[in-house]
Design an enzyme around this catalytic site. Structure first.
Site, PDB file in Angstrom:
ATOM      1  N   GLU A  14     -13.098  -6.646  -0.718  1.00  0.00           N
ATOM      2  CA  GLU A  14     -11.863  -6.363  -1.453  1.00  0.00           C
ATOM      3  C   GLU A  14     -11.616  -7.401  -2.537  1.00  0.00           C
ATOM      4  O   GLU A  14     -10.482  -7.605  -2.977  1.00  0.00           O
ATOM      5  CB  GLU A  14     -10.693  -6.298  -0.474  1.00  0.00           C
ATOM      6  CG  GLU A  14     -10.785  -5.102   0.440  1.00  0.00           C
ATOM      7  CD  GLU A  14      -9.833  -5.199   1.614  1.00  0.00           C
ATOM      8  OE1 GLU A  14      -8.666  -4.857   1.433  1.00  0.00           O
ATOM      9  OE2 GLU A  14     -10.254  -5.622   2.696  1.00  0.00           O
ATOM     10  N   SER A 150      -8.719  -2.200   3.803  1.00  0.00           N
ATOM     11  CA  SER A 150      -8.813  -1.057   2.909  1.00  0.00           C
ATOM     12  C   SER A 150      -9.396   0.113   3.675  1.00  0.00           C
ATOM     13  O   SER A 150      -9.655   0.019   4.864  1.00  0.00           O
ATOM     14  CB  SER A 150      -9.717  -1.389   1.741  1.00  0.00           C
ATOM     15  OG  SER A 150     -11.052  -1.390   2.196  1.00  0.00           O
ATOM     16  N   TYR A 221      -5.919   2.139  -5.168  1.00  0.00           N
ATOM     17  CA  TYR A 221      -5.645   1.061  -6.101  1.00  0.00           C
ATOM     18  C   TYR A 221      -5.594   1.531  -7.544  1.00  0.00           C
ATOM     19  O   TYR A 221      -5.610   0.745  -8.459  1.00  0.00           O
ATOM     20  CB  TYR A 221      -6.698  -0.042  -5.949  1.00  0.00           C
ATOM     21  CG  TYR A 221      -6.650  -0.650  -4.598  1.00  0.00           C
ATOM     22  CD1 TYR A 221      -5.565  -1.434  -4.216  1.00  0.00           C
ATOM     23  CD2 TYR A 221      -7.650  -0.416  -3.683  1.00  0.00           C
ATOM     24  CE1 TYR A 221      -5.498  -1.976  -2.954  1.00  0.00           C
ATOM     25  CE2 TYR A 221      -7.588  -0.961  -2.414  1.00  0.00           C
ATOM     26  CZ  TYR A 221      -6.512  -1.744  -2.056  1.00  0.00           C
ATOM     27  OH  TYR A 221      -6.444  -2.275  -0.808  1.00  0.00           O
ATOM     28  N   ARG A 260       2.754  -5.774   5.780  1.00  0.00           N
ATOM     29  CA  ARG A 260       2.977  -4.337   5.639  1.00  0.00           C
ATOM     30  C   ARG A 260       2.455  -3.643   6.887  1.00  0.00           C
ATOM     31  O   ARG A 260       1.381  -3.983   7.386  1.00  0.00           O
ATOM     32  CB  ARG A 260       2.230  -3.795   4.421  1.00  0.00           C
ATOM     33  CG  ARG A 260       2.658  -2.381   4.045  1.00  0.00           C
ATOM     34  CD  ARG A 260       1.762  -1.788   2.970  1.00  0.00           C
ATOM     35  NE  ARG A 260       0.514  -1.337   3.523  1.00  0.00           N
ATOM     36  CZ  ARG A 260      -0.671  -1.584   2.979  1.00  0.00           C
ATOM     37  NH1 ARG A 260      -0.772  -2.279   1.873  1.00  0.00           N
ATOM     38  NH2 ARG A 260      -1.768  -1.141   3.549  1.00  0.00           N
ATOM     39  N   ASP A 262       1.449   0.058   8.479  1.00  0.00           N
ATOM     40  CA  ASP A 262       1.151   1.447   8.118  1.00  0.00           C
ATOM     41  C   ASP A 262       1.391   2.359   9.311  1.00  0.00           C
ATOM     42  O   ASP A 262       0.987   2.050  10.427  1.00  0.00           O
ATOM     43  CB  ASP A 262      -0.300   1.576   7.661  1.00  0.00           C
ATOM     44  CG  ASP A 262      -0.540   0.829   6.350  1.00  0.00           C
ATOM     45  OD1 ASP A 262       0.453   0.502   5.672  1.00  0.00           O
ATOM     46  OD2 ASP A 262      -1.707   0.592   6.002  1.00  0.00           O
ATOM     47  N   GLU A 276      -1.727   0.285  11.789  1.00  0.00           N
ATOM     48  CA  GLU A 276      -2.209  -1.081  11.644  1.00  0.00           C
ATOM     49  C   GLU A 276      -1.183  -1.917  10.898  1.00  0.00           C
ATOM     50  O   GLU A 276      -0.225  -1.387  10.320  1.00  0.00           O
ATOM     51  CB  GLU A 276      -3.527  -1.104  10.870  1.00  0.00           C
ATOM     52  CG  GLU A 276      -3.380  -0.596   9.436  1.00  0.00           C
ATOM     53  CD  GLU A 276      -4.682  -0.712   8.646  1.00  0.00           C
ATOM     54  OE1 GLU A 276      -5.413   0.295   8.618  1.00  0.00           O
ATOM     55  OE2 GLU A 276      -4.949  -1.782   8.078  1.00  0.00           O
ATOM     56  N   ASN A 278      -0.970  -5.233   8.026  1.00  0.00           N
ATOM     57  CA  ASN A 278      -1.725  -6.041   7.075  1.00  0.00           C
ATOM     58  C   ASN A 278      -0.994  -7.357   6.835  1.00  0.00           C
ATOM     59  O   ASN A 278       0.142  -7.358   6.369  1.00  0.00           O
ATOM     60  CB  ASN A 278      -1.877  -5.308   5.742  1.00  0.00           C
ATOM     61  CG  ASN A 278      -2.682  -4.036   5.905  1.00  0.00           C
ATOM     62  OD1 ASN A 278      -3.899  -4.068   5.925  1.00  0.00           O
ATOM     63  ND2 ASN A 278      -1.997  -2.917   6.078  1.00  0.00           N
ATOM     64  N   GLY A 282      -1.700  -5.876  -0.429  1.00  0.00           N
ATOM     65  CA  GLY A 282      -1.965  -5.998  -1.859  1.00  0.00           C
ATOM     66  C   GLY A 282      -0.696  -6.287  -2.657  1.00  0.00           C
ATOM     67  O   GLY A 282       0.389  -5.845  -2.303  1.00  0.00           O
TER      68      GLY A 282
END
Lengths: 323, 473
Positions: A14, A150, A221, A260, A262, A276, A278, A282
């Site tokens: 990433e 990702s 992205y 974050r 999800d 999950e 993070n 991003g």
């Protein structure tokens, strides 16, 4: 005003996203008046940090090394305050299998799953259990590497014949993979940023793919490939529940500063499932956390300033408790 | 007040607030999105491209690039050429030039084409900024959204973004070791005609194709030219590697066979001199050339005068063929090294082409291996290749890879292929463990790799059934 080392890039898959996130953070830091050292993380990282002598490190690495606690551990050793989650929070969120076990233990809903490492297949004949797993999870099954923020390496197996190939793809990214029940539904993300009162859940973002079947790595992205709806059009109680779940996950994993989570909202039942978390989501212009912050009235510069402040605050707390 | 060097350095208190680029907000993004041309929808970045950015790290052995070995170019020659321009043509080198190119450069182009047995009228040539611009100009001049381009499958991955950006409908024709299957191409043309579609041009790299490494046979070349004439379709013959032949006799170009009626010819100095000078050319029938010229005016007015003069000075300096011959020696040895390494390190389930020239080998793996994912694994072992999916526009190529042998030395080729082979072997073994099946070899282990002779099918992968890119989760 501080000397800030922005840690970005690195050799993770990433890398590109991290560079984009990093560039944006650097601009914000400079607008805030800080002195910035832009560090593309590599083998000279320690020398570079010793040389610059930052007051704080802003970590915008995604994936291996940066999001899995490795860089955080090094910063602890060097005694440099840093942004975002600590070593343990990173380890717990980077490894989706560990995350899901913790969720299950806390009875936070997450899609049913089974996880394996390569050894299980090579030495213990785990291949023979696949039929039983397929029965339990029902097709399509989502197959993904345990690590990685990702969508790289994440595939659908629609039939039993797809399973070996999808496993091999997932094993290309990690030696641990998981097979997960596919939740057909809406793709939600709840970002969390801390303020003086503690972690606050931001408005829910829904990702709606524009013209692809799936919300994939490419779309994620790129401007114009995915429509993000923020705040997501959801019944009030669903929004509240999604935010409560996300905060629960944040605390459970021991995350810090920002993160974050999800989730999926199942079409058929309306139930929410956590997929999950993070630790370093991003921060590119198309990323979800900055969008959610903006919807909550927090501009990007304010967001960066707050994340930086929290890094100092943790360092002070650590200092005062150790004396 | 200090000069703002992109804001480095702390801001002094009381200093006026620095005016920086304001952060782009969600609203900004939406605003820009609304302004994008609809054709940009076809311009996609990819996971693969993002991953490729890691391949440039120094610890990575990259068999991914298409890089000529510029290290072998003599710096003395470069200095002599540069000095000559500085001494004799400084003002001219710094000035704009004619859109179609400088006459002295076009003379050099005629010389290169003559070396491949082609005669060309200087008036039929436009000098372009690399061969890549020629592809772009031709597509721009001929393609309306939805128009058909017929191309090889796999095709040159660098042409794909160009075709996509003009919203071409690219129809790819399978190849075997004799190049594009012209019989299949004719069937496809019939089908397109029935569907009321008329292809505008056929794009082909007939010699040492990128990425497949195969060369179109003479009978097929002849038939292709006939078909183009019968059906009045243009052909874009892309021939960057023709002079880089390591064995066998030179092939007649499509342009020689057709005389330049329907065949547009694309050449480049990238592989015989240097890619860094960005110099290519296009030869086309006069009415087409006029449109290309107008397109080039719009794109960049003219090709770099400095680069063009470097070529003409270089051609005056000595025999340009000597350098091509030295490259040929280097690349032949590297190709042989790669073929040996493949034989040694790739599992028997893999197949690959044996190019008689050019820069690339195309390897096909068992269809349960996705080479984009494999690249992620390979990068952990510090080795890179180009996943096959970039050479197709229809999702095929997922179990294939392009390997370049011109850009790295023989030791690195051996080591790079060894590392990839090891990973592929691991995955083949894992598949066996998962399914309880022994993989049947695609070729008997004791036999040599497929020879390049008539009709042997270069396995071109099919889209895997039932598998999509999974949603983000």
């Amino acid at each position: 005003l501080s000397r800030v080392a922005v840690l970005k890039g690195g050799s993770s898959l990433e890398r590109q996203v991290s560079l984009r996130s990093g560039a944006r953070v650097e601009e914000a830091l400079e607008r805030l008046g800080h002195e910035v050292d832009r560090v593309d993380v590599g083998s000279n990282l320690i020398a570079r940090l010793r040389d610059f002598g930052p007051d704080v490190a802003f970590v915008v690495l995604h994936g291996r090394d940066g999001e899995d606690g490795t860089v955080q551990e090094l910063l602890e050793i060097l005694g440099i305050p840093y942004t975002g989650s600590g070593v343990l929070g990173c380890i717990r969120s980077m490894d989706k299998v560990l995350t899901k076990h913790l969720l299950r233990q806390e009875r936070i809903p997450t899609p049913e799953f089974f996880a394996f490492n390569e050894t299980a297949f090579k030495r213990l004949g785990a291949g023979e259990t696949l039929a039983a797993i397929e029965d339990r999870l029902e097709f399509p099954i989502v197959v993904k590497p345990a690590s990685g923020g990702s969508a790289l390496g994440i595939k659908f197996a629609r039939t039993a014949g797809d399973v070996p190939g999808t496993l091999i793809s997932a094993f290309s990214y990690d030696d641990k993979v998981l097979l997960e029940r596919h939740v057909e539904g809406r793709d939600l993300a709840v970002s969390i940023v801390e303020d003086a009162k503690g972690p606050q859940a931001l408005p829910v973002v829904e990702a709606v793919p524009r013209d692809e079947d799936f919300y994939d790595f490419e779309a994620r992205y790129e401007i114009g490939r995915t429509t993000f709806v923020c705040p997501a059009e959801l019944p009030e109680n669903v929004t509240a529940r999604a935010q409560a779940l996300a905060l629960g996950v944040y605390r459970l994993l021991g995350l810090y500063g920002f993160a974050r989570v999800d989730l999926m909202m199942e079409n058929e039942t309306g139930d929410l499932y956590v997929l999950e978390a993070n630790a370093i989501p991003g921060l590119t212009p198309t990323s979800l956390l900055p969008q959610a912050a903006e919807a909550a009235g927090v501009g990007f510069d304010d967001l960066v300033a707050r994340i930086l402040e929290l890094a100092f605050k943790r360092a002070e707390t650590a200092l005062s408790t150790s004396h | 007040m200090k000069i703002d060097d992109r804001g480095r350095g702390p801001q002094e208190p009381g200093e006026p607030k620095r005016v920086g680029r304001s952060p782009s907000t969600t609203r900004d993004i939406e605003r820009y999105t609304g302004l994008f041309a609809s054709r940009t929808r076809g311009m996609k970045s990819s996971a693969m491209r993002d991953m490729m950015s890691i391949t440039t790290r120094p610890e990575v052995i990259s068999l991914a690039g298409g890089l000529p070995d510029t290290r072998s170019f003599p710096p003395k020659t470069f200095a002599a050429v540069a000095n000559k321009i500085a001494a004799e043509e400084c003002a001219k080198a710094l000035q704009y030039g004619p859109t179609e190119g400088l006459p002295e450069t076009i003379e050099c182009i005629a010389e290169v084409m003559a070396a491949e047995d082609m005669r060309v009228d200087p008036d039929d040539v436009i000098v372009t900024t690399g061969g890549q611009q020629a592809i772009d100009l031709v597509t721009r001049a001929l393609i309306d959204p939805g128009d058909v381009i017929v191309a090889e499958g796999p095709t040159y991955p660098g042409a794909v973004p160009s075709f996509s950006s003009y919203q071409a409908d690219v129809v790819q024709i399978d190849m075997d070791s004799d190049g594009m299957r012209i019989d299949l191409m004719e069937e496809t043309l019939d089908r397109l005609e029935r569907e009321g579609k008329r292809p505008k041009f056929i794009y082909t790299v007939p010699s040492f194709q990128n990425p497949a490494g195969v060369t179109m046979s003479l009978p097929r070349r002849k038939r292709l030219v006939e078909v183009a004439n019968e059906r009045e379709i243009l052909v874009l013959e892309d021939n960057p590697y023709g002079m880089l032949r390591y064995e066998g006799e030179p092939q007649t170009t499509l342009r020689s066979l057709d005389g330049g009626v329907y065949v547009m010819y694309l050449g480049t100095f990238s592989k015989i001199l240097s890619p860094g000078i960005r110099l290519g050319w296009i030869v086309a029938p006069a009415p087409v050339l006029d449109k290309l010229n107008l397109g080039k005016q719009a794109a960049d007015l003219c090709t770099s005068t400095l680069s063009q003069l470097m070529v003409s000075a270089y051609f005056e300096h000595g025999r340009w063929q000597d350098y091509v011959e030295s490259l040929t020696e280097i690349y032949r040895a590297r190709r042989d090294t790669m073929l040996d390494a493949l034989e040694r390190h790739f599992p028997p389930q893999a197949e690959w082409t044996r190019p008689a020239g050019g820069l690339f080998i195309w390897a096909t793996l068992p269809d349960f291996i996705d080479t984009t994912d494999l690249l992620a694994r390979a990068l952990q072992a510090n080795v890179a290749f180009v996943p096959g999916e970039g050479a197709y526009m229809d999702g095929r190529g997922r179990n294939a890879m392009r390997l370049n042998f011109s850009g790295v030395n023989e030791d690195d080729i051996r080591e790079g292929v060894r590392r990839i082979g090891e990973i592929v072997q691991e995955q083949v073994d894992l598949y066996g463990t998962l399914t309880g099946e022994q993989q049947a070899p695609a070729r008997p282990a004791e036999e040599p790799a497929p020879e390049e002779e008539g009709g042997r099918v270069v396995q071109m992968p099919r889209r895997r059934t039932g598998e999509g890119r999974a949603r983000n989760s």
